[in-house]
Design an enzyme around this catalytic site. Sequence first.
Site, PDB file in Angstrom:
ATOM      1  N   GLU A 154       0.849  -1.200   0.000  1.00 51.71           N
ATOM      2  CA  GLU A 154       0.000   0.000   0.000  1.00 51.71           C
ATOM      3  C   GLU A 154       0.883   1.247   0.000  1.00 51.71           C
ATOM      4  O   GLU A 154       1.978   1.259   0.569  1.00 51.71           O
ATOM      5  CB  GLU A 154      -0.939  -0.004   1.205  1.00 51.71           C
ATOM      6  CG  GLU A 154      -0.279  -0.180   2.553  1.00 51.71           C
ATOM      7  CD  GLU A 154       0.202   1.125   3.163  1.00 51.71           C
ATOM      8  OE1 GLU A 154      -0.212   2.191   2.648  1.00 51.71           O
ATOM      9  OE2 GLU A 154       0.980   1.081   4.116  1.00 51.71           O
ATOM     10  N   LEU A 156      -0.516   4.541   0.881  1.00 53.63           N
ATOM     11  CA  LEU A 156      -1.560   5.456   1.348  1.00 53.63           C
ATOM     12  C   LEU A 156      -0.959   6.518   2.259  1.00 53.63           C
ATOM     13  O   LEU A 156      -0.160   6.204   3.136  1.00 53.63           O
ATOM     14  CB  LEU A 156      -2.643   4.694   2.112  1.00 53.63           C
ATOM     15  CG  LEU A 156      -3.294   3.517   1.386  1.00 53.63           C
ATOM     16  CD1 LEU A 156      -4.272   2.815   2.316  1.00 53.63           C
ATOM     17  CD2 LEU A 156      -3.988   3.980   0.120  1.00 53.63           C
ATOM     18  N   LYS A 157      -1.366   7.751   2.062  1.00 49.02           N
ATOM     19  CA  LYS A 157      -0.965   8.840   2.955  1.00 49.02           C
ATOM     20  C   LYS A 157      -2.116   9.127   3.903  1.00 49.02           C
ATOM     21  O   LYS A 157      -3.248   9.345   3.465  1.00 49.02           O
ATOM     22  CB  LYS A 157      -0.622  10.097   2.159  1.00 49.02           C
ATOM     23  CG  LYS A 157       0.550   9.924   1.191  1.00 49.02           C
ATOM     24  CD  LYS A 157       0.928  11.229   0.532  1.00 49.02           C
ATOM     25  CE  LYS A 157      -0.156  11.784  -0.387  1.00 49.02           C
ATOM     26  NZ  LYS A 157      -0.399  10.952  -1.564  1.00 49.02           N
ATOM     27  N   LYS A 210       8.255  -1.128  -1.565  1.00 50.29           N
ATOM     28  CA  LYS A 210       7.592  -0.375  -0.507  1.00 50.29           C
ATOM     29  C   LYS A 210       8.614   0.241   0.447  1.00 50.29           C
ATOM     30  O   LYS A 210       8.562   1.434   0.770  1.00 50.29           O
ATOM     31  CB  LYS A 210       6.635  -1.294   0.255  1.00 50.29           C
ATOM     32  CG  LYS A 210       6.103  -0.754   1.567  1.00 50.29           C
ATOM     33  CD  LYS A 210       5.193   0.437   1.384  1.00 50.29           C
ATOM     34  CE  LYS A 210       4.590   0.843   2.719  1.00 50.29           C
ATOM     35  NZ  LYS A 210       3.689   1.996   2.590  1.00 50.29           N
ATOM     36  N   ASN A 214       9.607   4.440   0.857  1.00 49.14           N
ATOM     37  CA  ASN A 214       9.524   5.185   2.103  1.00 49.14           C
ATOM     38  C   ASN A 214      10.894   5.670   2.572  1.00 49.14           C
ATOM     39  O   ASN A 214      11.030   6.783   3.091  1.00 49.14           O
ATOM     40  CB  ASN A 214       8.867   4.338   3.192  1.00 49.14           C
ATOM     41  CG  ASN A 214       7.356   4.302   3.056  1.00 49.14           C
ATOM     42  OD1 ASN A 214       6.778   5.037   2.267  1.00 49.14           O
ATOM     43  ND2 ASN A 214       6.714   3.445   3.810  1.00 49.14           N
ATOM     44  N   GLY A 259      11.437  21.233   8.350  1.00 46.52           N
ATOM     45  CA  GLY A 259      10.490  21.205   9.459  1.00 46.52           C
ATOM     46  C   GLY A 259      11.096  20.576  10.690  1.00 46.52           C
ATOM     47  O   GLY A 259      12.324  20.444  10.811  1.00 46.52           O
ATOM     48  N   CYS A 266       4.917   4.739   9.248  1.00 47.24           N
ATOM     49  CA  CYS A 266       5.639   4.136   8.129  1.00 47.24           C
ATOM     50  C   CYS A 266       7.112   4.515   8.074  1.00 47.24           C
ATOM     51  O   CYS A 266       7.983   3.654   8.179  1.00 47.24           O
ATOM     52  CB  CYS A 266       4.960   4.513   6.813  1.00 47.24           C
ATOM     53  SG  CYS A 266       3.309   3.846   6.614  1.00 47.24           S
ATOM     54  N   LYS A 269       9.507   3.389  11.051  1.00 50.82           N
ATOM     55  CA  LYS A 269       9.560   1.923  11.156  1.00 50.82           C
ATOM     56  C   LYS A 269      10.249   1.295   9.950  1.00 50.82           C
ATOM     57  O   LYS A 269      11.063   0.370  10.091  1.00 50.82           O
ATOM     58  CB  LYS A 269       8.131   1.386  11.300  1.00 50.82           C
ATOM     59  CG  LYS A 269       8.013  -0.130  11.355  1.00 50.82           C
ATOM     60  CD  LYS A 269       6.610  -0.567  11.711  1.00 50.82           C
ATOM     61  CE  LYS A 269       5.617  -0.296  10.609  1.00 50.82           C
ATOM     62  NZ  LYS A 269       5.730  -1.250   9.474  1.00 50.82           N
ATOM     63  N   ARG A 334       1.771   8.333  16.393  1.00 52.54           N
ATOM     64  CA  ARG A 334       2.946   7.472  16.379  1.00 52.54           C
ATOM     65  C   ARG A 334       4.179   8.226  15.873  1.00 52.54           C
ATOM     66  O   ARG A 334       4.159   8.790  14.789  1.00 52.54           O
ATOM     67  CB  ARG A 334       2.690   6.226  15.529  1.00 52.54           C
ATOM     68  CG  ARG A 334       1.797   5.211  16.209  1.00 52.54           C
ATOM     69  CD  ARG A 334       1.432   4.060  15.311  1.00 52.54           C
ATOM     70  NE  ARG A 334       0.483   4.459  14.269  1.00 52.54           N
ATOM     71  CZ  ARG A 334      -0.054   3.613  13.393  1.00 52.54           C
ATOM     72  NH1 ARG A 334       0.273   2.330  13.423  1.00 52.54           N
ATOM     73  NH2 ARG A 334      -0.914   4.036  12.489  1.00 52.54           N
TER      74      ARG A 334
END
Length: 453
Positions: A154, A156-157, A210, A214, A259, A266, A269, A334
């Site tokens: 996946e 997904l945001k 994946k 990330n 920032g 995600c 980890k 998290r």
Amino acid sequence: MQLCVIGAGYVGLVTAACFAEMGNRVICVERDTARLAQLRGGRSPIYEPGLESLLAQHQASGLLSFSASLRGAVLHADVVFVAVGTPQQEDGSADLRHVLEAADELGRVLRKQCIVVNKSTVPVGSAERVEQRIRSALQQRSLNFSVPVLSNPEFLKEGSALEDFTRPDRVIIGSDCPHAGDVLRRLYAPFVRNHERILLMPRREAEFSKYAANAFLATKISFINEMASLCARLGVDIEHVRRGIGSDRRIGTHFIYAGCGYGGSCFPKDVRALIRSAEQLGIEPGVLRAVEARNALQKTLLFQALRGHFSGLLQGRVVTLWGLAFKPGTDDLREAPSLVLLDALLLAGCQVRAYDPVANAGVARRYPREVASGQLQLCESALAAVEGSEALVLVTEWKQFRQPDFAQVRQLMRRPLLLDGRNLYDPAELRALGFVYQGVGRAIQGHCKEEAA
């Protein structure tokens, strides 16, 4: 198609709702009785814009249902999605316990051939392990039909998950079985009608894609934050630099906003899992270690700035935080930068007034003693949070924080110090209103005579 989704967490619920939206019949399996009752009552246990109404709509239509029984849910299933959690273990590696438990149970309850899809984020080789465990359990039951296991990571945001699922940048299908890959391609076809965005590849490559995606995005964030640190020392505004490099199409504008660090379920980890995988293979993951170290340092930036402004005298100071979730559009805490800042402020004896549109309740559960004592006050609005404050810190860039009435904010505050952890505001504009402004990688604007008071 008849689908089963194992796990009613973030990924499982979005997957189930979106496939039901396209006319598939979906049974989502959830063993937590409290969560199951909540879902059957039409309420989502997680905050994601639009998700709760979609779940209620398709429960009413009969296309989506929730069950505690995997045996009944897979009875007629063509495709079974495994969307259970893969939490981080102490050594940084992914914990596959729930994935393998799902595989073992599937092997015990399946009665006919179907396709199993790993939707969870799992290390390379996990699809093979799941397939082998299902096969072994079927053989023990003297059943000889095949159950191919695919990888379908996946992307997904949180905050835009429904949009990401229904209008994906890409759909990666990892399959070593051409027929199973074609079935999954047909299942996703309604989401990619305008453009062909389905990428078919072997399972191991899909699993690694994946993690690599990330890790690369986390690297971009840590890189721009390191550049911001240099900018702060050189008297350079990182916002001009960001626009300067972002206009290069090879670099792009995404994920190069300086920032106070990244968080969520995600990036932290998955970076750690890749580091652990490299260590196990005897490879030194120097870049990934640097990404993680820079992010850990970045999360301390706002506290260090506050301590500098007040010459280390923080005991009893009233500090306001705007935003607590790790990013806008979610209540997920998290690895949130706000928690690092909160821990430091509370330890230093500050009085903290905080506001987040959806994450207040989660913070209250995390800090019950501090809330009970009054050291941490969770306010009902952004303006209520700044009343009597000596410093305002923007941590999460929710839309409602973009254009507040700063004249009113200034009147409510005891001291006009604003630390912008997301570079959301115009320094010159705030200086003109009387604020002392400090962003990330930007020069301090204004001067506060009461700083050392």
